[in-house]
Design a protein around this motif. Structure first.
Motif, PDB file in Angstrom:
ATOM      1  N   ASN A 232      24.330   3.946 -11.863  1.00 54.71           N
ATOM      2  CA  ASN A 232      23.194   4.663 -12.473  1.00 54.71           C
ATOM      3  C   ASN A 232      22.339   3.572 -13.108  1.00 54.71           C
ATOM      4  O   ASN A 232      22.870   2.803 -13.902  1.00 54.71           O
ATOM      5  CB  ASN A 232      23.731   5.625 -13.548  1.00 54.71           C
ATOM      6  N   PRO A 233      21.083   3.395 -12.780  1.00 53.15           N
ATOM      7  CA  PRO A 233      20.162   4.317 -12.136  1.00 53.15           C
ATOM      8  C   PRO A 233      19.928   4.097 -10.638  1.00 53.15           C
ATOM      9  O   PRO A 233      19.214   4.877 -10.004  1.00 53.15           O
ATOM     10  CB  PRO A 233      18.848   3.987 -12.866  1.00 53.15           C
ATOM     11  N   LEU A 234      20.501   3.055 -10.047  1.00 55.54           N
ATOM     12  CA  LEU A 234      20.075   2.636  -8.709  1.00 55.54           C
ATOM     13  C   LEU A 234      20.692   3.448  -7.575  1.00 55.54           C
ATOM     14  O   LEU A 234      20.121   3.558  -6.494  1.00 55.54           O
ATOM     15  CB  LEU A 234      20.479   1.152  -8.587  1.00 55.54           C
ATOM     16  N   GLY A 235      21.904   3.991  -7.828  1.00 54.34           N
ATOM     17  CA  GLY A 235      22.607   4.704  -6.763  1.00 54.34           C
ATOM     18  C   GLY A 235      23.345   3.754  -5.839  1.00 54.34           C
ATOM     19  O   GLY A 235      23.786   4.150  -4.756  1.00 54.34           O
ATOM     20  N   LYS A 236      23.485   2.501  -6.257  1.00 58.52           N
ATOM     21  CA  LYS A 236      24.192   1.530  -5.411  1.00 58.52           C
ATOM     22  C   LYS A 236      25.702   1.787  -5.441  1.00 58.52           C
ATOM     23  O   LYS A 236      26.274   2.020  -6.500  1.00 58.52           O
ATOM     24  CB  LYS A 236      23.933   0.110  -5.936  1.00 58.52           C
ATOM     25  N   VAL A 237      26.317   1.719  -4.252  1.00 55.54           N
ATOM     26  CA  VAL A 237      27.776   1.808  -4.147  1.00 55.54           C
ATOM     27  C   VAL A 237      28.249   0.404  -3.784  1.00 55.54           C
ATOM     28  O   VAL A 237      27.878  -0.121  -2.724  1.00 55.54           O
ATOM     29  CB  VAL A 237      28.186   2.826  -3.052  1.00 55.54           C
ATOM     30  N   PHE A 238      29.014  -0.211  -4.656  1.00 53.42           N
ATOM     31  CA  PHE A 238      29.429  -1.597  -4.402  1.00 53.42           C
ATOM     32  C   PHE A 238      30.366  -1.646  -3.190  1.00 53.42           C
ATOM     33  O   PHE A 238      31.271  -0.827  -3.061  1.00 53.42           O
ATOM     34  CB  PHE A 238      30.122  -2.192  -5.638  1.00 53.42           C
ATOM     35  N   SER A 239      30.116  -2.644  -2.325  1.00 50.16           N
ATOM     36  CA  SER A 239      30.931  -2.791  -1.112  1.00 50.16           C
ATOM     37  C   SER A 239      32.238  -3.495  -1.464  1.00 50.16           C
ATOM     38  O   SER A 239      32.365  -4.103  -2.537  1.00 50.16           O
ATOM     39  CB  SER A 239      30.172  -3.623  -0.078  1.00 50.16           C
ATOM     40  N   ARG A 240      33.182  -3.462  -0.526  1.00 51.28           N
ATOM     41  CA  ARG A 240      34.462  -4.137  -0.765  1.00 51.28           C
ATOM     42  C   ARG A 240      34.239  -5.636  -1.028  1.00 51.28           C
ATOM     43  O   ARG A 240      34.829  -6.202  -1.939  1.00 51.28           O
ATOM     44  CB  ARG A 240      35.392  -3.938   0.450  1.00 51.28           C
ATOM     45  N   ALA A 241      33.349  -6.251  -0.253  1.00 50.44           N
ATOM     46  CA  ALA A 241      33.124  -7.696  -0.419  1.00 50.44           C
ATOM     47  C   ALA A 241      32.573  -7.982  -1.821  1.00 50.44           C
ATOM     48  O   ALA A 241      32.978  -8.960  -2.476  1.00 50.44           O
ATOM     49  CB  ALA A 241      32.159  -8.192   0.650  1.00 50.44           C
ATOM     50  N   GLU A 242      31.660  -7.130  -2.277  1.00 48.77           N
ATOM     51  CA  GLU A 242      31.092  -7.349  -3.625  1.00 48.77           C
ATOM     52  C   GLU A 242      32.167  -7.166  -4.693  1.00 48.77           C
ATOM     53  O   GLU A 242      32.236  -7.931  -5.662  1.00 48.77           O
ATOM     54  CB  GLU A 242      29.940  -6.364  -3.865  1.00 48.77           C
ATOM     55  N   PHE A 386      21.038   9.913  -8.693  1.00 53.43           N
ATOM     56  CA  PHE A 386      19.742   9.362  -9.079  1.00 53.43           C
ATOM     57  C   PHE A 386      19.166   8.530  -7.946  1.00 53.43           C
ATOM     58  O   PHE A 386      19.907   7.950  -7.154  1.00 53.43           O
ATOM     59  CB  PHE A 386      19.905   8.429 -10.288  1.00 53.43           C
ATOM     60  N   LEU A 387      17.842   8.459  -7.952  1.00 53.27           N
ATOM     61  CA  LEU A 387      17.196   7.464  -7.104  1.00 53.27           C
ATOM     62  C   LEU A 387      16.076   6.841  -7.915  1.00 53.27           C
ATOM     63  O   LEU A 387      15.518   7.480  -8.809  1.00 53.27           O
ATOM     64  CB  LEU A 387      16.669   8.078  -5.796  1.00 53.27           C
ATOM     65  N   ILE A 388      15.800   5.573  -7.623  1.00 48.88           N
ATOM     66  CA  ILE A 388      14.652   4.959  -8.275  1.00 48.88           C
ATOM     67  C   ILE A 388      13.541   4.864  -7.234  1.00 48.88           C
ATOM     68  O   ILE A 388      13.803   4.832  -6.030  1.00 48.88           O
ATOM     69  CB  ILE A 388      14.966   3.582  -8.906  1.00 48.88           C
ATOM     70  N   THR A 389      12.316   4.862  -7.736  1.00 45.34           N
ATOM     71  CA  THR A 389      11.205   4.821  -6.784  1.00 45.34           C
ATOM     72  C   THR A 389      10.185   3.793  -7.257  1.00 45.34           C
ATOM     73  O   THR A 389       9.967   3.614  -8.447  1.00 45.34           O
ATOM     74  CB  THR A 389      10.628   6.247  -6.586  1.00 45.34           C
ATOM     75  N   ASP A 390       9.646   3.096  -6.276  1.00 42.03           N
ATOM     76  CA  ASP A 390       8.750   1.975  -6.556  1.00 42.03           C
ATOM     77  C   ASP A 390       7.343   2.509  -6.846  1.00 42.03           C
ATOM     78  O   ASP A 390       6.790   3.266  -6.046  1.00 42.03           O
ATOM     79  CB  ASP A 390       8.739   1.082  -5.294  1.00 42.03           C
ATOM     80  N   ILE A 391       6.788   2.106  -7.984  1.00 40.65           N
ATOM     81  CA  ILE A 391       5.434   2.576  -8.339  1.00 40.65           C
ATOM     82  C   ILE A 391       4.433   1.405  -8.352  1.00 40.65           C
ATOM     83  O   ILE A 391       3.381   1.495  -8.978  1.00 40.65           O
ATOM     84  CB  ILE A 391       5.432   3.305  -9.712  1.00 40.65           C
ATOM     85  N   SER A 392       4.785   0.309  -7.646  1.00 39.02           N
ATOM     86  CA  SER A 392       3.918  -0.891  -7.668  1.00 39.02           C
ATOM     87  C   SER A 392       2.475  -0.585  -7.284  1.00 39.02           C
ATOM     88  O   SER A 392       1.542  -1.128  -7.866  1.00 39.02           O
ATOM     89  CB  SER A 392       4.379  -1.956  -6.685  1.00 39.02           C
ATOM     90  N   GLU A 393       2.333   0.310  -6.275  1.00 42.32           N
ATOM     91  CA  GLU A 393       0.961   0.573  -5.815  1.00 42.32           C
ATOM     92  C   GLU A 393       0.127   1.180  -6.923  1.00 42.32           C
ATOM     93  O   GLU A 393      -1.045   0.872  -7.080  1.00 42.32           O
ATOM     94  CB  GLU A 393       0.979   1.492  -4.603  1.00 42.32           C
ATOM     95  N   PHE A 394       0.767   2.061  -7.722  1.00 44.72           N
ATOM     96  CA  PHE A 394       0.047   2.677  -8.846  1.00 44.72           C
ATOM     97  C   PHE A 394      -0.261   1.613  -9.888  1.00 44.72           C
ATOM     98  O   PHE A 394      -1.311   1.628 -10.516  1.00 44.72           O
ATOM     99  CB  PHE A 394       0.881   3.810  -9.459  1.00 44.72           C
ATOM    100  N   LYS A 395       0.678   0.691 -10.050  1.00 43.48           N
ATOM    101  CA  LYS A 395       0.496  -0.365 -11.052  1.00 43.48           C
ATOM    102  C   LYS A 395      -0.733  -1.208 -10.700  1.00 43.48           C
ATOM    103  O   LYS A 395      -1.489  -1.610 -11.582  1.00 43.48           O
ATOM    104  CB  LYS A 395       1.751  -1.242 -11.093  1.00 43.48           C
ATOM    105  N   SER A 396      -0.938  -1.465  -9.400  1.00 40.26           N
ATOM    106  CA  SER A 396      -2.130  -2.256  -9.087  1.00 40.26           C
ATOM    107  C   SER A 396      -3.404  -1.399  -9.088  1.00 40.26           C
ATOM    108  O   SER A 396      -4.466  -1.881  -9.462  1.00 40.26           O
ATOM    109  CB  SER A 396      -1.973  -3.038  -7.783  1.00 40.26           C
TER     110      SER A 396
END
Ligand SMILES: Cc1ncc(COP(=O)(O)O)c(C=O)c1O
Length: 471
Positions: A232-242, A386-396
Motif C-alpha cells: 500500500n499504496p502501490l499494489g506491488k507484490v514482491f517477487s521471490r527474487a526480490e 489500491f492503485l496509484i495514477t500518474d498526474i504528470s500531464e495535469f502538473k504540466s
C-alpha cells in the motif's frame, strides 16, 4: 523533580496556543475571585506552561490524513480515498459475529491476554500450513487490535533508542511515526519505476529496489526492515527474487524483518503472494502481520495478529501485556469461526479467499478503464486494493493550482479534484519521507475496493470531467 519550562523556552506554535488558552483560564478565574493573589497567578502560569506533549511526539503531531479524510465528507463527493470496502463482509462472517454476540454470554467477558484460544488455535493451524511451520498457538501467535496494533507492538518491543529501521517507500504511512515513537531512526529506500514504452501503462511490478542502494542502507545500527507485500499504496507484490535479496541482507546484517501482509489474499493476474517467512532461514527473524479487517472485508472489527518465533514474540507479549492486555473477545470469536470455515473450503471455488480477488480484480479493471478516459495514467497494481495514477500531464498543464507554494502538487491536485470534480483520492506524497515527497508528488492513490454503485457514481463524475475536456 520535573523541570518547569518558561515561555522563553517553548518556541513551538502548539505551545503558544496552549499558553493563550491557559492565560484565558487564569483571566476567567481572576475576574470571578476578585483580587486573586499575584503569587498564585504566577505559579499557575508556570505550572500550566509545562511542555505538555511527550518529546516522542515531536515532529509527528501533524498528520495530513486528518485533513484529507475530512475532505471526503464534503457533499456529493465519491470517496475513493481511504481504504475500506463499502459493501458487506461475506454472510458467513456476519453470521459468525451475530453468533458471537448472541450466543455464549461468556464472550462478553475478557479472554486470554494473547488471544481468544479458538482464534490462536485456528491461526496456528491455518498459517502453520502456509508458512511451513509447526506453529504453537501459545508461543507463536499474538492477537492484536488490528494490524495497526501488531505493528505498534512490534516497534515498541524491538526498536531501541538510536536503532535504524529500513522503510521501503512509498510506504503505509504509520511505519515512520511508529519508528520515531520507539526512539528509532527511519532509513528510507525508494522503489523506482523503470521507464515504460510510450503509451504503455506502467505496472507496479516495474517498480523495483536498486539492490546496491538497498544494501547500502544496512549498517551496524540496523535493527529491523519493514516490508509490505502486497504494498500500500502501490499494489506491488514482491517477487521471490526480490524477497530473496531482502532476506539475504537481513541475514547478513542480523536484522529482523517485520512483514505487513494484510493484503495477502488480494492478488491479481495470476500473481502469487509469497510470505518472506517461508524463505530459508527467515522464520527465525520474521514477524508476519495480518488483519481480519482486510481478510474478511470488515475493517471495523479491528482484529489483527502477529506470527513469529517465540524468541521475538515473547517481547511483543511483554508490550501487549503492559498496554492493551486483552482484545475484544466477540470480534476474535467471529474471526476464529470465519477462519474455520475458510480452512474447510481452502483452495476451492467456494473459498472467500478465491472469490474475493476475482471480484476485486473486476473493480480494479473497471476503475483503470474509467481513469484512463480523462487522461489519468493508472499504474496497474498486482495486489492490494489500491492503485496509484500518474498526474504528470495535469502538473504540466495546470501547475498553479491553489495551495501553499511549498505544498506538494499531489495534495493541491486532490483538493482541486474534490472541489471541482467531486472525486476523492489520497496524495501519494503522504506515503513518502519528507525529502522524497517531490519525487512522488505527481501520483495520487485510489481505492477500488468499492461497490458497483460507487464505481458507477465515479463513472458519472469522470464522464462530466471528460465532457469538459472535449475541445
Ligand atoms: C499496509 C497496511 N497495514 C496495516 C493496516 C492496518 O490494518 P488494520 O485495520 O487491521 O489495523 C492497513 C490499513 O489500511 C494497511 O494498509
Amino acid at each position: 523533580m520535573m523541570k518547569l519550562e518558561t515561555a522563553a523556552e517553548t518556541p513551538s506554535c502548539l505551545k503558544i496556543t496552549d499558553m493563550i488558552r491557559d492565560y484565558a483560564v487564569i483571566q476567567a478565574l481572576d475576574s470571578q475571585l476578585g483580587s486573586f493573589c499575584a503569587f498564585l497567578r504566577l505559579s499557575l502560569w508556570l505550572v500550566m506552561t509545562k511542555q505538555l506533549q511527550a518529546r516522542r511526539l515531536d515532529g509527528i503531531d501533524h498528520n495530513p490524513w486528518v485533513e484529507f479524510v475530512k475532505l471526503a465528507s464534503e457533499a456529493d463527493v465519491v470517496n475513493l480515498g481511504q481504504g475500506f470496502p463499502d459493501f458487506p463482509p461475506p454472510d458467513f462472517a456476519v453470521e459468525a459475529f451475530q453468533h458471537a454476540i448472541s450466543g455464549d454470554f461468556m464472550l462478553n467477558q475478557y479472554t486470554k491476554a494473547f488471544g481468544y484460544p479458538p482464534l490462536t488455535k485456528i491461526l496456528a493451524s491455518f498459517f502453520g500450513k502456509l508458512l511451513g511451520q509447526d506453529i504453537d498457538p501459545l508461543k507463536n501467535v499474538l492477537v492484536t487490535v488490528g494490524a495497526y496494533g501488531a505493528l505498534f507492538t512490534a516497534f515498541q518491543a524491538l526498536v531501541d533508542e538510536g536503532d535504524e529501521v529500513i522503510i521501503i517507500e512509498p510506504f503505509f504511512d504509520c511505519y515512520e511515526p511508529m519508528t520515531l515513537m520507539a526512539g528509532g531512526r527511519p532509513v528510507f529506500v525508494s522503489l523506482k519505476p523503470s521507464p515504460n514504452q510510450d503509451g504503455e501503462l506502467d505496472s507496479s511490478s516495474n517498480w523495483q529496489l536498486d539492490p546496491t542502494e538497498l544494501a547500502s542502507k544496512f549498517t551496524s545500527r540496523t535493527k529491523a526492515l519493514i516490508l509490505n507485500t502486497p504494498n500500500n499504496p502501490l499494489g506491488k507484490v514482491f517477487s521471490r527474487a526480490e524477497l530473496e535479496l531482502v532476506a539475504s541482507l537481513c541475514q547478513q546484517h542480523d536484522v529482523v524483518c517485520i512483514t505487513d501482509e494484510v493484503y495477502q489474499w488480494l492478488v491479481y493476474d495470476g500473481c502469487q503472494h509469497i510470505s518472506i517467512a517461508t524463505l530459508p532461514g527467515m522464520w527465525e527473524r520474521t514477524l508476519t502481520i495480518g488483519s481480519a479487517g482486510k481478510t474478511f472485508s470488515a475493517t471495523g472489527w479491528k482484529v489483527g495478529w502477529v506470527l513469529g518465533p517465540d524468541s521475538l514474540l515473547r517481547h511483543l507479549r511483554t508490550v501487549h501485556q503492559n498496554s492493551i492486555f486483552h482484545c475484544p473477545t466477540q470480534g476474535q470469536a467471529a474471526v476464529a469461526q470465519s477462519f474455520e470455515r475458510e480452512q474447510l473450503h481452502f483452495g476451492q471455488p467456494s473459498s472467500y479467499f478465491v472469490q474475493l480477488p476475482q471480484a476485486v480484480q473486476r473493480c480494479r479493471d473497471h476503475m483503470m478503464q474509467s481513469l484512463k478516459s480523462v487522461g489519468l495514467k493508472p499504474v496497474v497494481p498486482q495486489g492490494s486494493y489500491f492503485l496509484i495514477t500518474d498526474i504528470s500531464e495535469f502538473k504540466s498543464k495546470m501547475p498553479n493550482l491553489p495551495g501553499a507554494a511549498d505544498e506538494p502538487y499531489d495534495r493541491r491536485f486532490v483538493k482541486w479534484m474534490v472541489k471541482s470534480k467531486g472525486l476523492m483520492a489520497i496524495p501519494v506524497s503522504i506515503f513518502c519521507s519528507v525529502p522524497h515527497q517531490k519525487l512522488f508528488d505527481h501520483y495520487i492513490r485510489f481505492c477500488f475496493m468499492k461497490d458497483e454503485s460507487t464505481l458507477q457514481a465515479m463513472d458519472k463524475k469522470l464522464q462530466k470531467w471528460k465532457d469538459e475536456l472535449r475541445p
